[in-house]
Design a protein around this motif. Sequence first.
Motif, PDB file in Angstrom:
ATOM      1  N   ASN A 188      37.008  -8.158  -9.924  1.00 17.80           N
ATOM      2  CA  ASN A 188      37.346  -8.592 -10.520  1.00 17.80           C
ATOM      3  C   ASN A 188      38.969  -7.443 -11.543  1.00 17.80           C
ATOM      4  OD1 ASN A 188      38.762 -10.961  -9.406  1.00 17.80           O
ATOM      5  ND2 ASN A 188      36.592 -11.626 -10.146  1.00 17.80           N
ATOM      6  N   THR A 189      37.468  -6.959 -12.346  1.00 18.32           N
ATOM      7  CA  THR A 189      37.323  -5.672 -13.001  1.00 18.32           C
ATOM      8  C   THR A 189      38.173  -4.745 -12.641  1.00 18.32           C
ATOM      9  OG1 THR A 189      35.507  -6.041 -14.278  1.00 18.32           O
ATOM     10  CG2 THR A 189      36.381  -4.479 -14.245  1.00 18.32           C
ATOM     11  N   ILE A 190      37.555  -3.855 -11.889  1.00 22.88           N
ATOM     12  CA  ILE A 190      38.471  -3.046 -11.268  1.00 22.88           C
ATOM     13  C   ILE A 190      39.851  -3.681 -10.366  1.00 22.88           C
ATOM     14  CG2 ILE A 190      38.850  -1.148  -8.971  1.00 22.88           C
ATOM     15  CD1 ILE A 190      36.414  -0.350 -10.731  1.00 22.88           C
ATOM     16  N   ILE A 191      39.996  -4.258 -10.754  1.00 16.27           N
ATOM     17  CA  ILE A 191      41.667  -4.924 -10.013  1.00 16.27           C
ATOM     18  C   ILE A 191      42.622  -5.102 -11.294  1.00 16.27           C
ATOM     19  CG2 ILE A 191      43.295  -7.373  -9.496  1.00 16.27           C
ATOM     20  CD1 ILE A 191      40.922  -7.748  -7.038  1.00 16.27           C
ATOM     21  N   TYR A 192      42.033  -5.622 -12.048  1.00 15.37           N
ATOM     22  CA  TYR A 192      42.154  -5.460 -13.738  1.00 15.37           C
ATOM     23  C   TYR A 192      42.774  -4.320 -14.306  1.00 15.37           C
ATOM     24  CZ  TYR A 192      41.709 -10.832 -14.071  1.00 15.37           C
ATOM     25  OH  TYR A 192      41.569 -12.331 -13.560  1.00 15.37           O
ATOM     26  N   LEU A 193      42.322  -3.245 -14.122  1.00 14.69           N
ATOM     27  CA  LEU A 193      41.640  -2.120 -14.577  1.00 14.69           C
ATOM     28  C   LEU A 193      42.889  -1.556 -14.419  1.00 14.69           C
ATOM     29  CD1 LEU A 193      41.000   0.482 -15.896  1.00 14.69           C
ATOM     30  CD2 LEU A 193      38.982   1.123 -14.307  1.00 14.69           C
ATOM     31  N   ALA A 194      43.404  -1.607 -12.399  1.00 18.56           N
ATOM     32  CA  ALA A 194      44.083  -0.773 -12.255  1.00 18.56           C
ATOM     33  C   ALA A 194      45.365  -1.208 -12.555  1.00 18.56           C
ATOM     34  CB  ALA A 194      44.133  -1.706 -10.536  1.00 18.56           C
ATOM     35  N   GLY A 195      45.609  -2.491 -12.843  1.00 21.78           N
ATOM     36  CA  GLY A 195      46.616  -2.837 -13.348  1.00 21.78           C
ATOM     37  C   GLY A 195      46.952  -2.569 -14.298  1.00 21.78           C
ATOM     38  N   MET A 196      45.640  -2.521 -15.756  1.00 17.93           N
ATOM     39  CA  MET A 196      45.903  -2.202 -17.133  1.00 17.93           C
ATOM     40  C   MET A 196      46.480  -0.913 -16.913  1.00 17.93           C
ATOM     41  SD  MET A 196      42.899  -3.388 -19.001  1.00 17.93           S
ATOM     42  CE  MET A 196      42.942  -5.272 -18.763  1.00 17.93           C
ATOM     43  N   GLN A 197      46.329   0.775 -15.402  1.00 17.90           N
ATOM     44  CA  GLN A 197      46.997   1.533 -15.839  1.00 17.90           C
ATOM     45  C   GLN A 197      48.189   2.167 -15.423  1.00 17.90           C
ATOM     46  OE1 GLN A 197      43.708   3.330 -12.881  1.00 17.90           O
ATOM     47  NE2 GLN A 197      42.877   3.741 -14.640  1.00 17.90           N
ATOM     48  N   SER A 198      48.391   0.789 -15.318  1.00 17.76           N
ATOM     49  CA  SER A 198      50.190   0.807 -14.743  1.00 17.76           C
ATOM     50  C   SER A 198      51.172   0.703 -16.095  1.00 17.76           C
ATOM     51  CB  SER A 198      50.728   0.216 -13.799  1.00 17.76           C
ATOM     52  OG  SER A 198      50.596  -1.718 -14.339  1.00 17.76           O
ATOM     53  N   ILE A 199      50.132   0.097 -17.300  1.00 17.14           N
ATOM     54  CA  ILE A 199      50.973  -0.049 -18.407  1.00 17.14           C
ATOM     55  C   ILE A 199      51.238   0.757 -19.515  1.00 17.14           C
ATOM     56  CG2 ILE A 199      50.546  -1.468 -20.510  1.00 17.14           C
ATOM     57  CD1 ILE A 199      49.089  -3.345 -18.857  1.00 17.14           C
TER      58      ILE A 199
END
Length: 314
Positions: A188-199
């Motif tokens: 779940n951390t990696i999924i959130y991290l991937a989303g944050m990098q799109s911000i």
Amino acid sequence: MVSLDEKQQKKRRKGFSSQDMKEMLSGYLYISPFFIIFAIIGLYPAIFSLILAFQKWNGMGEMEFVGLNNFQVILSDPLFWKSVYNTVILGLMGTAPQLVIGLILAFLLNLSYLRFKAFFRVTIFMPYITSMVAVALVFSVFFSNNETALVNYIIGLFGFDPVSWKTSEWGAKIAISTMVFWRWLGYNTIIYLAGMQSIPNELYEASKIDGASIFQQLRYITIPLLKPFIILTVFFSTVGAMQLFTEPTVFLGNTAFSRDEAMTVVMYLYRDAFKLSSFGTASAAAIVLLLFIVVASAINMLLTKRLGRDRRET
């Protein structure tokens, strides 16, 4: 009379249609292996399980239609409702904390001034790619009933008595939920991290100029923009929690299906099918589990969307 030009146009249209048909058939042939495999190992078992839910069958003899009797049997069985209770409790204890902590860890790993990012990202993702059987065996040693086991030794330093992790009601739940938390936190951390990098970083830079703290950035920028990723992880975590099987089975060993401290719904239907040779009640339990998953997923997704709207309104 039909002119020569009209005849040539008809031939061209006929040839074009024939070529389109060949290309279409070629495309279907390329993707047909997926649908064939899905029909064999996915669709057929699902349909067969639906049929079995209304049959009495031990796996060898002829089937006997019993209507809704299988559903009456499992719904009147206290052990089934105990397994539902265990599944919900283990799901809340194992998955809810990992979603919150995973979001915080992803935010920290996304900080621009953090050093050794690659090392921390690989380290936190390692438990997910580790064999579940190996993880369960290691945790079985950590949470052993012996007084000298690692966890009992640690809590003994604080003056607590040793816990029988594999035989006590809450001891087994804590051990299994800890195992689930440890294994799926990195995913779940990696999924959130991937989303944050799109911000866009400009949003964080502007918030710093306005004097926003890290907590305010997380609350008013990161979480609202991560809403699609949060909904995705909540959905996957809900489905995974309701299908919990490997962790309690390996952790409890031979006694997994003879006691009810950590028996989940999947363990219950597995026991009916392969221990008691009652495939009808097992299929009925599978259908009831499917309904539970649909309802729980819908509730979680609605709550997640509502929280997102409330945050925007404030």
